[in-house]
Design a protein around this motif. Structure first.
Motif: not given
Lengths: 224, 86
Positions: A1-27
């Motif tokens: 199963m392919s998996k996406v790496g979502i890069v988090v820097f100090p100050g990044t603030n959209c990482e969970h939104d991206v993860a949630r949206a990908l999860a909605n697509l089954g990713v």
């Protein structure tokens, strides 16, 4: 199963939104700290929005030297899908993975609003599930989103089919109404609009899912 | 030797400078109608160890080029490179 790496820097603030949206697509996805240096278990990388390292100096200027970046650069060069959203786009230009730069919006305003976009090409990891000429609406949320480059670079972007999306009503002064571009290979894309913030019909707009579904489709090796 | 260098980074002509425009508006509204342009920029003061002034200047230029400025948007100038006792 392919998996996406979502890069988090100090100050990044959209990482969970991206993860949630990908999860909605089954990713599947995982957050990857900027101080890590191994992306080998991921078939794609997303640099989400926010204010990496406080946007000190310039947006993306310090993030560009984070440890993870040399790994992202080698991923990008070997054809792995790499998507930078908003601040992520700024990081990709600072890192030299995409040409040009994002300057401050023309006018004096930070802009946070839905924006109509026209898909220019399907030859990118974010538009394979769309058609040229398709219109979608995605939110933008930035102060430095005014894309600029010299005229020679702009001609190359046009000739190589690297302009991915254009604004219908240019909100920030970007040259040639550019909202998203890719590298020559189409596997690295930077976009100022936020697809993850338009990923639920229940919340009024799911146009972003088409963009993220395209990205998901590109994770299959050789799909591009 | 210890050196102190000041690096000035200014936006290239034609690059959007809303901060400069906002300051210009304020300057004009204070009654200084003779002012027609304000350019905003950044100034960095670096303290460093180097063999001599030339190598200090080289290092500072390299830092300015790689990190302190973005060549698409900005120009930099190394100025006031002096030996420092601090």
């Amino acid at each position: 199963m392919s998996k996406v790496g979502i890069v988090v820097f100090p100050g990044t603030n959209c990482e969970h939104d991206v993860a949630r949206a990908l999860a909605n697509l089954g990713v599947q996805s995982e957050l990857v700290w900027h101080g890590d240096s191994d992306l080998s278990s991921y078939s794609g990388v997303i640099i989400p929005g926010g204010f990496a390292h406080g946007d000190y100096l310039r947006p993306g200027a310090i993030a560009r030297f984070s440890k993870i970046m040399s790994e992202i650069i080698s991923c990008a060069n070997s054809g792995v899908p790499v998507l930078g959203i908003c601040n992520g786009f700024q990081v990709l230009t600072e890192a030299g993975l995409l040409p040009g730069a994002l300057q401050k919006n023309s006018g004096l305003r930070f802009i946070c609003q839905p924006e109509a976009l026209e898909v220019v090409t399907t030859r990118s990891i974010t538009t394979s599930q769309l058609s040229p000429g398709d219109r979608i609406t995605l939110p933008i949320n930035h102060f430095e989103g005014n894309y600029t480059c010299d005229s020679q670079t702009l001609n190359l972007l046009i000739d190589n089919d690297q302009i991915v999306m254009r604004y219908i009503d240019n909100p920030n002064g970007s040259i040639d109404n550019i909202a998203a571009i890719s590298n020559k290979g189409g596997n690295v894309v930077g976009m100022m609009p936020h697809p993850e913030r338009a990923s639920s019909a229940l919340l009024g707009n799911s146009d972003g899912l088409k963009v993220l579904a395209s990205f998901a489709a590109s994770l299959v090796v050789g799909a591009l | 030797m210890k050196y102190e260098a000041v690096v000035e980074v200014l936006l290239k002509d034609g690059v959007s400078d809303p901060e400069g425009v906002a300051i210009l508006d304020a300057v004009v509204s204070l009654g200084y109608g003779s002012v027609s342009k304000v350019a905003s920029g950044k100034l960095f003061r670096l303290l460093l160890q180097a063999e001599d002034e030339n190598s200090a200047a080289d290092v500072v230029s390299e830092i300015a080029e790689r990190l302190l400025s973005n060549p698409v948007l900005e120009d930099f100038r190394v100025r006031d490179l002096v030996s420092s006792n601090s």
